[in-house]
Design a protein around this motif. Structure first.
Motif, PDB file in Angstrom:
ATOM      1  N   UNK A 130      -0.798   8.991 -11.936  1.00 20.70           N
ATOM      2  CA  UNK A 130      -2.131   9.006 -12.517  1.00 20.70           C
ATOM      3  C   UNK A 130      -2.905  10.293 -12.260  1.00 20.70           C
ATOM      4  N   UNK A 131      -2.596  10.982 -11.191  1.00 19.61           N
ATOM      5  CA  UNK A 131      -3.417  12.150 -10.839  1.00 19.61           C
ATOM      6  C   UNK A 131      -2.613  13.436 -10.729  1.00 19.61           C
ATOM      7  N   UNK A 132      -1.362  13.392 -11.150  1.00 19.49           N
ATOM      8  CA  UNK A 132      -0.546  14.602 -11.155  1.00 19.49           C
ATOM      9  C   UNK A 132      -0.139  15.093  -9.779  1.00 19.49           C
ATOM     10  N   UNK A 133      -0.109  14.205  -8.813  1.00 15.36           N
ATOM     11  CA  UNK A 133       0.300  14.599  -7.464  1.00 15.36           C
ATOM     12  C   UNK A 133       1.786  14.907  -7.389  1.00 15.36           C
ATOM     13  N   UNK A 134       2.176  15.596  -6.317  1.00 16.57           N
ATOM     14  CA  UNK A 134       3.588  15.935  -6.120  1.00 16.57           C
ATOM     15  C   UNK A 134       4.343  14.711  -5.599  1.00 16.57           C
ATOM     16  N   UNK A 135       5.457  14.399  -6.251  1.00 16.25           N
ATOM     17  CA  UNK A 135       6.211  13.202  -5.880  1.00 16.25           C
ATOM     18  C   UNK A 135       6.674  13.245  -4.422  1.00 16.25           C
ATOM     19  N   UNK A 136       7.296  14.355  -4.035  1.00 15.70           N
ATOM     20  CA  UNK A 136       7.838  14.421  -2.678  1.00 15.70           C
ATOM     21  C   UNK A 136       6.736  14.327  -1.631  1.00 15.70           C
ATOM     22  N   UNK A 161       0.832  -1.207   0.000  1.00 10.31           N
ATOM     23  CA  UNK A 161       0.000   0.000   0.000  1.00 10.31           C
ATOM     24  C   UNK A 161       0.864   1.253   0.000  1.00 10.31           C
ATOM     25  N   UNK A 162       1.953   1.240   0.780  1.00 15.42           N
ATOM     26  CA  UNK A 162       2.851   2.410   0.826  1.00 15.42           C
ATOM     27  C   UNK A 162       3.491   2.664  -0.538  1.00 15.42           C
ATOM     28  N   UNK A 163       3.907   1.587  -1.208  1.00 12.32           N
ATOM     29  CA  UNK A 163       4.523   1.749  -2.540  1.00 12.32           C
ATOM     30  C   UNK A 163       3.508   2.322  -3.528  1.00 12.32           C
ATOM     31  N   UNK A 164       2.287   1.783  -3.477  1.00 13.23           N
ATOM     32  CA  UNK A 164       1.244   2.287  -4.379  1.00 13.23           C
ATOM     33  C   UNK A 164       0.927   3.746  -4.076  1.00 13.23           C
ATOM     34  N   UNK A 165       0.944   4.097  -2.794  1.00 14.49           N
ATOM     35  CA  UNK A 165       0.647   5.469  -2.388  1.00 14.49           C
ATOM     36  C   UNK A 165       1.724   6.431  -2.892  1.00 14.49           C
ATOM     37  N   UNK A 166       2.956   5.947  -2.948  1.00 12.58           N
ATOM     38  CA  UNK A 166       4.048   6.806  -3.428  1.00 12.58           C
ATOM     39  C   UNK A 166       4.021   6.981  -4.939  1.00 12.58           C
ATOM     40  N   UNK A 167       3.475   6.007  -5.664  1.00 12.86           N
ATOM     41  CA  UNK A 167       3.600   5.996  -7.123  1.00 12.86           C
ATOM     42  C   UNK A 167       2.315   6.412  -7.839  1.00 12.86           C
ATOM     43  N   UNK A 168       1.161   5.902  -7.414  1.00 13.39           N
ATOM     44  CA  UNK A 168      -0.070   6.102  -8.193  1.00 13.39           C
ATOM     45  C   UNK A 168      -0.538   7.560  -8.232  1.00 13.39           C
ATOM     46  N   UNK A 169      -0.624   8.265  -7.093  1.00 16.28           N
ATOM     47  CA  UNK A 169      -1.097   9.661  -7.201  1.00 16.28           C
ATOM     48  C   UNK A 169      -0.242  10.537  -8.124  1.00 16.28           C
TER      49      UNK A 169
END
Length: 773
Positions: free
Chosen positions: A399-405, A388-396
């Motif tokens: 797929x949704x243009x979230x900020x990486x950091x 879940x943590x890995x998906x949380x770091x990568x998917x937003x």
């Protein structure tokens, strides 16, 4: 190497404190050639390895490679165990005081218990293992240091806290970046060296424990520029681990308190002189003197003096017991009145107190059903949360243009709470607290499986003699049924047979005032017939001393005799008949008294929703009279030992029925073994009862069974509360993270705070008392 040549070695590992270390050790040892079984006792920090003797050095070396310090040594029963303070997730803490840890291995019963007893306490006895019972011994006090794996001393942790706070203040007040970075890195180095070392070891073995997750999270936080928060999180984590370890040590201290009940030394007569000796050096048959107010150091028999003894440490009853010459006294009890001299009957490692301690240690290693469920759940929970943590770091971001950091930070927050330590540690702390509270009340429970299963018990079968009644019937009458024989001579024959029998009514005949002047006659071909009586030849003639049922089976019960028997039984009397090969000669009547506690205990059991049934070999009318007087729901009489077992099996046909059986642990053994929970009454000083029963009641007080049930129900409630707390806190925090409201600080408090809550909640059981029950 064949399985028959394997042995079991007990290894004490100071750093082994919770399932984090257990998983590491399993990964390092379970696939090692020559290792066939691993058993972990986290509360005692003892690993029992079944292995080929040739690979012991390899086992010890593998444990050292993990960074742990294994110890094995032969020694005597401990005088105290204070232990080092080791956090649940692997942090070693302040130094330890010297003390020995005595580890023994006995094999738990393999009875089915309707599937409830399929625990991890494997019975090796059926495989013919030889056992190397290694006794572990504590080392001298360890000086705190970082490199050695011991928690930094207070000044190190305090300095790390100051540096972390300095880094935080520098960030708040826009100070020099280099100063913020240097103070943060220094704080992490001071507080987190041990966490990193253990984390790297865990990763090497493919284990994502809390040390590995914390190391990853703090390192990544430093890499993404979260310098102050990374430093403060590491300091708070280390501090919280120390607090949690202190809480866990309260549980260990409660068990260790039992070990300190007996004194280290006793006054022994040597060559006519009284000398002070270590209890471990005193041999059986030695003469020991105990002054008023002293604790008795060994089991023994009084040879001189009168006193009263407080046996509360063994039985849980605070009322002192009068003792005189010939009476038995036990190690750990208190001589309250006069000076006594006693002859030692057991060495220090074989006293009743020592056997209780050994059984508590064994009980800790037997996993309760809830603990097995939690262990299984945790194996899947941590990998799932890491994914879940890995998906949380990568998917937003993808797929949704979230900020990486930002999302990497949120993923690191999830990593910190991924370890299920609070969930896993909640069950052993709760169960061991319950086991210890029970032992303080004179209730020795042989494993968490029985403590937890007790809340489901809805039937209790009871033996009559010695369980509900005093077990010491007295002769109330003697009727001559064959006028053609001399009453004096036949009475002498009856006493001669009765003196050879261990049945309570037979003892009543042999010890009656009328038998005081009788000199027993020689008895040949003596034979005890289970459930019927005894027989033997006197002056060449075969005689029987037994029950009316036996007389009926032998064809000796005529109409007149039957009428006399029925009349006596209607009055609630126990009967024994003296018979020859032609007819019944004498009829003896005896009566037993209800124990003072029986009526109150049975009433309490009924209020708790437990049905009761008497299973007795006595006559139906006698058993019915006892059942009516005591309030027991149902009475079944004239049962052989195997028929008692069959009666319990019949009750167990309904899967929802959990049956307990209370008896003396000897002739009731088949029924005790068949029951889901077997209660041995009056087990104090009895090797057989302590080692075979599921629950040993150290005195004859039936009220201890309702107390056990109340404790079991309290334990169950605490287990449910702890699991709900551990999972609930994690779930709430995961929702906060998904909403973008989580932080690393909050993650540390959620993880370690949950652990502290469940440990503190489990420790409440240590305060459980008979008054609360």
């Amino acid at each position: 190497m064949s399985e028959q040549q394997n042995r079991v070695t007990a290894i004490r590992i100071e750093q082994m404190d919770c399932p984090t270390e257990e998983r590491l050790l399993r990964k390092a040892l379970e696939k090692k050639p020559g290792v066939t079984d691993l058993r972990f006792n986290l509360m005692s920090r003892v690993l029992s390895v079944t292995h080929d003797p040739a690979v012991l050095d390899d086992i010890m070396s593998a444990i050292r490679k993990i960074g742990f310090t294994p110890e094995l040594n032969q020694g005597s029963i401990p005088r105290s165990v204070t232990g080092s303070h080791t956090g649940c997730c692997g942090h070693d803490h302040s130094g330890r005081e010297g003390g020995d840890e005595h580890v023994t291995h006995r094999h738990a019963s393999n009875k089915d218990h309707q599937g409830q007893n399929d625990h991890d306490h494997h019975d090796h006895g059926g495989h013919g293992h030889s056992h190397d019972i290694s006794l572990t011994q504590g080392q001298s006090e360890v000086s705190p240091n970082i490199a050695g794996g011991v928690l930094p001393g207070w000044w190190h942790l305090a300095l790390a806290g100051v540096l972390a706070l300095g880094s935080e203040l520098t960030h708040w007040f826009s100070g020099p970046t280099w100063l913020m970075v240097v103070t943060a890195v220094a704080a992490v180095a001071l507080a987190g060296t041990d966490t990193y070392r253990k984390g790297l070891t865990a990763l090497r073995y493919g284990d994502l424990n809390i040390n590995a997750l914390m190391s990853i999270a703090v390192t990544c936080a430093l890499l993404i520029g979260q310098w102050p928060e990374a430093a403060m999180v590491m300091v708070l984590f280390t501090l919280s681990e120390w607090i949690e370890a202190k809480s866990l040590d309260r549980t260990r201290a409660a068990v260790s308190g039992l070990m300190n009940l007996a004194p280290d030394t006793v006054t022994v007569q040597v060559n006519g002189q009284w000398q002070v000796q270590e209890v471990s050096q005193v041999a059986v048959d030695s003469l020991v003197r105990v002054a008023p107010g002293e604790r008795i150091g060994l089991d023994g028999s009084i040879v001189r003096g009168f006193t009263t003894v407080n046996q509360a440490p063994i039985t849980g009853e605070s009322v002192p017991v009068d003792k005189q010459s010939g009476d038995t006294v036990f190690a750990g009890t208190i001589n309250e009145a006069g000076e006594i001299e006693m002859q030692v009957t057991a060495t220090a490692d074989n006293t009743t107190l020592a056997r209780i301690i050994h059984q508590i240690e064994e009980a800790q290693a037997v996993k309760a059903p809830t603990q097995r469920f939690v262990d299984t759940f945790s194996r899947y929970y941590t990998p799932a949360v890491v994914v879940l943590a890995i998906l949380l770091a990568v998917i937003p971001p993808l797929l949704f243009g979230g900020q990486w950091l930002y999302w990497i930070y949120q993923a690191l927050v999830v990593l910190i709470i991924a370890c299920p330590c609070a969930l896993v540690i909640s069950t052993p702390v709760t169960v061991v607290s319950g086991l210890t509270a029970a032992a303080r009340m004179g209730i020795l429970i042989k494993g968490g499986v029985y403590l937890e299963q007790g809340h489901r018990m809805n039937w209790l079968a009871l033996d009559k003699t010695g369980t509900i009644t005093q077990g010491r019937p007295v002769q109330t009458g003697m009727t001559v049924l064959d006028e053609g024989m001399q009453a004096a001579q036949t009475h002498k024959i009856a006493v001669s047979l009765a003196a050879r029998s261990d049945h309570p009514v037979s003892r009543a005949i042999a010890q009656a005032p009328q038998a005081a002047d009788v000199v027993p006659l020689p008895v040949d071909a003596f034979l005890a017939v289970a459930g019927r009586g005894v027989q033997g030849r006197v002056d060449g003639q075969l005689w029987y001393l037994g029950s009316p049922v036996w007389a009926q089976e032998l064809g000796l019960m005529d109409a007149a005799t039957n009428d006399t028997v029925v009349q006596a039984q209607t009055n609630g009397q126990s009967l024994v008949l003296l018979m020859n090969e032609r007819n019944v000669v004498l009829l003896f009547t005896a009566a037993d008294q209800l124990k003072d506690s029986s009526i109150q205990a049975i009433e309490r059991l009924h209020r708790l929703g437990v049905n009761t049934v008497i299973l007795s070999g006595d006559n139906q009318a006698v058993v019915d009279a006892i059942a009516k007087s005591s309030g027991v729901t149902e009475a079944r009489a004239q049962l052989l030992p195997q028929e008692k077992q069959q009666a319990i099996a019949a009750l167990q046909k309904d899967d929802r029925t959990v049956v307990g059986m209370a008896g003396d642990g000897m002739n009731d053994a088949p029924a005790l073994a068949q029951a889901n929970i077997g209660f041995a009454m009056g087990a104090m000083g009895s090797d057989t009862a302590i080692e075979t029963a599921d629950v040993a009641l150290m005195d004859d007080n039936l009220m201890k069974i309702p107390t056990f049930l109340a404790l079991s129900r309290s334990t169950r409630r605490v287990l449910v509360q702890n699991i709900s707390l551990a999972l609930g806190i994690k779930a709430v925090f995961l929702v906060l993270v998904l909403l973008g409201l989580g932080s690393m600080w909050m993650a540390v408090f959620a993880d370690v705070g949950a652990s502290l809550l469940v440990v503190a909640n489990g420790l409440r059981l240590l305060r459980f008392s008979q008054r609360e029950a």
